[in-house]
Write a protein that holds these residues in place. Structure first.
Motif, PDB file in Angstrom:
ATOM      1  N   ARG A 148      20.282  37.247  35.684  1.00  0.00           N
ATOM      2  CA  ARG A 148      20.778  37.999  36.332  1.00  0.00           C
ATOM      3  C   ARG A 148      20.605  38.003  37.593  1.00  0.00           C
ATOM      4  N   ARG A 149      21.038  38.786  38.922  1.00  0.00           N
ATOM      5  CA  ARG A 149      20.777  39.128  39.812  1.00  0.00           C
ATOM      6  C   ARG A 149      20.367  37.565  40.603  1.00  0.00           C
ATOM      7  N   GLU A 150      20.841  35.900  40.232  1.00  0.00           N
ATOM      8  CA  GLU A 150      20.484  34.937  41.373  1.00  0.00           C
ATOM      9  C   GLU A 150      21.993  34.398  41.381  1.00  0.00           C
ATOM     10  N   GLY A 151      23.090  34.995  40.982  1.00  0.00           N
ATOM     11  CA  GLY A 151      24.399  34.398  41.851  1.00  0.00           C
ATOM     12  C   GLY A 151      25.342  33.832  40.834  1.00  0.00           C
ATOM     13  N   LEU A 152      24.926  34.300  39.297  1.00  0.00           N
ATOM     14  CA  LEU A 152      25.140  33.305  38.335  1.00  0.00           C
ATOM     15  C   LEU A 152      26.899  33.765  38.027  1.00  0.00           C
ATOM     16  N   GLY A 153      26.480  35.020  37.836  1.00  0.00           N
ATOM     17  CA  GLY A 153      28.024  35.999  37.601  1.00  0.00           C
ATOM     18  C   GLY A 153      29.158  36.040  38.574  1.00  0.00           C
ATOM     19  N   ARG A 154      28.895  35.233  40.091  1.00  0.00           N
ATOM     20  CA  ARG A 154      29.450  34.747  41.082  1.00  0.00           C
ATOM     21  C   ARG A 154      30.111  33.825  40.917  1.00  0.00           C
ATOM     22  N   LEU A 155      29.043  32.396  40.773  1.00  0.00           N
ATOM     23  CA  LEU A 155      29.240  31.337  40.542  1.00  0.00           C
ATOM     24  C   LEU A 155      30.269  31.099  39.298  1.00  0.00           C
ATOM     25  N   LEU A 156      30.571  31.888  37.807  1.00  0.00           N
ATOM     26  CA  LEU A 156      31.090  32.119  37.224  1.00  0.00           C
ATOM     27  C   LEU A 156      32.625  32.366  37.708  1.00  0.00           C
ATOM     28  N   VAL A 157      32.597  33.018  38.018  1.00  0.00           N
ATOM     29  CA  VAL A 157      33.873  34.061  38.871  1.00  0.00           C
ATOM     30  C   VAL A 157      34.283  32.964  39.469  1.00  0.00           C
ATOM     31  N   GLN A 158      33.809  32.610  40.483  1.00  0.00           N
ATOM     32  CA  GLN A 158      34.848  31.990  41.752  1.00  0.00           C
ATOM     33  C   GLN A 158      35.233  30.065  41.400  1.00  0.00           C
ATOM     34  N   SER A 159      34.193  30.255  40.474  1.00  0.00           N
ATOM     35  CA  SER A 159      34.515  28.235  40.540  1.00  0.00           C
ATOM     36  C   SER A 159      36.162  29.094  39.049  1.00  0.00           C
ATOM     37  N   LEU A 160      35.633  29.929  37.828  1.00  0.00           N
ATOM     38  CA  LEU A 160      37.211  29.545  37.571  1.00  0.00           C
ATOM     39  C   LEU A 160      38.505  29.892  38.734  1.00  0.00           C
ATOM     40  N   GLU A 161      37.599  30.647  39.323  1.00  0.00           N
ATOM     41  CA  GLU A 161      39.147  30.700  39.849  1.00  0.00           C
ATOM     42  C   GLU A 161      39.971  30.709  40.886  1.00  0.00           C
ATOM     43  N   GLN A 162      38.642  28.961  41.163  1.00  0.00           N
ATOM     44  CA  GLN A 162      39.373  28.074  41.978  1.00  0.00           C
ATOM     45  C   GLN A 162      40.195  26.884  41.212  1.00  0.00           C
TER      46      GLN A 162
ATOM     47  N   ARG B 291      46.944  35.309  41.001  1.00  0.00           N
ATOM     48  CA  ARG B 291      46.362  36.279  40.558  1.00  0.00           C
ATOM     49  C   ARG B 291      45.813  35.765  39.917  1.00  0.00           C
ATOM     50  N   VAL B 292      44.615  37.294  39.255  1.00  0.00           N
ATOM     51  CA  VAL B 292      43.452  37.138  38.546  1.00  0.00           C
ATOM     52  C   VAL B 292      43.341  38.661  38.442  1.00  0.00           C
TER      53      VAL B 292
ATOM     54  N   GLY C  56      44.373  58.909  24.922  1.00  0.00           N
ATOM     55  CA  GLY C  56      44.903  58.099  25.959  1.00  0.00           C
ATOM     56  C   GLY C  56      44.198  57.364  26.832  1.00  0.00           C
ATOM     57  N   TYR C  57      43.219  58.302  26.768  1.00  0.00           N
ATOM     58  CA  TYR C  57      42.174  57.764  27.952  1.00  0.00           C
ATOM     59  C   TYR C  57      41.802  56.839  28.060  1.00  0.00           C
ATOM     60  N   PRO C  58      41.652  56.103  29.694  1.00  0.00           N
ATOM     61  CA  PRO C  58      41.307  54.967  29.412  1.00  0.00           C
ATOM     62  C   PRO C  58      40.098  54.375  29.548  1.00  0.00           C
ATOM     63  N   LEU C  59      39.582  53.485  28.547  1.00  0.00           N
ATOM     64  CA  LEU C  59      38.395  52.722  28.664  1.00  0.00           C
ATOM     65  C   LEU C  59      37.878  51.498  29.663  1.00  0.00           C
ATOM     66  N   THR C  60      39.171  51.236  30.836  1.00  0.00           N
ATOM     67  CA  THR C  60      38.692  50.231  31.178  1.00  0.00           C
ATOM     68  C   THR C  60      38.982  50.871  32.990  1.00  0.00           C
ATOM     69  N   LYS C  61      38.662  49.894  33.655  1.00  0.00           N
ATOM     70  CA  LYS C  61      39.705  50.001  35.023  1.00  0.00           C
ATOM     71  C   LYS C  61      39.400  48.552  35.367  1.00  0.00           C
ATOM     72  N   VAL C  62      40.563  48.852  35.885  1.00  0.00           N
ATOM     73  CA  VAL C  62      41.439  47.272  36.269  1.00  0.00           C
ATOM     74  C   VAL C  62      41.239  46.650  37.954  1.00  0.00           C
ATOM     75  N   PHE C  63      40.598  45.616  37.852  1.00  0.00           N
ATOM     76  CA  PHE C  63      40.950  44.550  39.175  1.00  0.00           C
ATOM     77  C   PHE C  63      41.749  43.733  39.293  1.00  0.00           C
ATOM     78  N   TYR C  64      41.910  43.527  40.379  1.00  0.00           N
ATOM     79  CA  TYR C  64      42.558  42.370  40.699  1.00  0.00           C
ATOM     80  C   TYR C  64      42.025  41.583  42.062  1.00  0.00           C
ATOM     81  N   LYS C  65      43.000  40.147  41.488  1.00  0.00           N
ATOM     82  CA  LYS C  65      42.443  39.549  43.880  1.00  0.00           C
ATOM     83  C   LYS C  65      43.322  37.937  43.400  1.00  0.00           C
ATOM     84  N   ASP C  66      43.954  38.734  44.868  1.00  0.00           N
ATOM     85  CA  ASP C  66      44.821  37.038  45.242  1.00  0.00           C
ATOM     86  C   ASP C  66      44.777  36.621  45.650  1.00  0.00           C
ATOM     87  N   LEU C  67      45.060  34.989  44.442  1.00  0.00           N
ATOM     88  CA  LEU C  67      44.277  33.621  45.058  1.00  0.00           C
ATOM     89  C   LEU C  67      44.699  32.673  45.880  1.00  0.00           C
TER      90      LEU C  67
END
Length: 276
Positions: A193-207, A216-217, A265-276
């Motif tokens: 963790r904190r090595e940039g692996l999460g960013r690499l996975l997300v951005q490569s999948l977005e690409q 949109r993701v 009905g309490y939310p368990l998650t927060k939803v984030f989005y990004k336009d590609l």
């Protein structure tokens, strides 16, 4: 921490032999999430009010003040443990995490994501044979038949392979709406963790999804997770519900994406989005 050379990470589709390793990785990454969600629900004002009412009623029936306080809380925790959606392991999906991993669509064996660090360094990622864990037993072949329809409904799992070791994974939900994709779980090994692996996975999948025509993701983050929220904001995601001019223009599409909800009905998650 272990220093990870990102240009040696091969991001590929999960194979049959990876399932047990991915399950262990998900279990490690989800540790404590369900308990934090239960604590989040228990501390909501309406929930506290209901617990106080039940405690007052019990106080008339039992002679112990401590029991009158403890019994409603204990019963509610048991109820939440049983009824809370198991999708806290695979957020944004009603499918239990173990079934999701086991039945996910695996596609072609040579499908990979582009690694931008390889282009920079000019090195190819390592492809050593997967390491066998000490004391691990050979995985028995599953007698359960996974149909193509079930695989497609489960979505995809991409793994980060570094010299034969699975160091991270990202889950992409099945395509329920055209041109829209959903990340429902991102996990990296505790040593990487904190090595940039999460960013690499997300951005490569977005690409890849951008090249496939997605515009949109969405990403679902456990409600109490400040780390997950900070991470997705850092890679360019916005939280659903934060009023912007874009949201007002595209309100119809954004309303289709809703957070996972639990008790009352309490939310368990927060939803984030990004336009590609």
């Amino acid at each position: 921490m272990v220093r990870l050379e990102l240009d040696q990470v091969l991001m590929r589709r999960m194979k049959e032999d990876d399932i047990e390793a991915v399950k262990s990785l998900v279990k490690e990454g989800c540790e404590g999430t369900e308990n934090r969600l239960i604590l989040h629900i228990l501390t909501r004002p309406l929930c506290l009010f209901i617990l106080a009412v039940f405690s007052s009623v019990l106080r008339c029936l039992v002679h112990s003040f401590i029991l009158a306080l403890a019994i409603p809380v204990f019963l509610l925790i048991v109820f939440l443990k049983i009824t809370m959606p198991r999708s806290t392991g695979v957020l944004g999906s009603s499918r239990p995490s173990w079934d999701y991993v086991g039945s996910s669509y695996r596609g072609l064996q040579d499908e990979t994501l582009q690694n931008p660090y390889c282009r920079i360094s000019g090195r190819a990622p390592g492809t050593k044979k997967q390491r066998r864990r000490i004391g691990s037993k050979e995985k028995e072949a599953s007698s359960e038949k996974i149909t193509p329809e079930r695989e497609q409904a489960a979505g995809q799992v991409w793994v980060a392979d570094c010299e034969g070791e699975i160091v991270g994974c990202v889950f992409r939900e099945s395509e329920t709406r055209p041109d829209v994709r959903r990340i429902c779980r991102l996990v990296t090994g505790c040593w990487y963790r904190r090595e940039g692996l999460g960013r690499l996975l997300v951005q490569s999948l977005e690409q890849r999804e951008r090249e496939m025509g997605a515009h949109r993701v969405y990403a679902h983050v456990p409600y109490p997770s400040k780390v997950g929220e900070a991470f997705f904001r850092k890679v360019g995601y916005r939280k659903l519900g934060e009023a912007t001019e874009e949201e007002e223009e595209d309100e119809g599409e954004l309303r289709k994406e809703t957070p996972e909800r639990g008790f009352m009905g309490y939310p368990l998650t927060k939803v984030f989005y990004k336009d590609l």
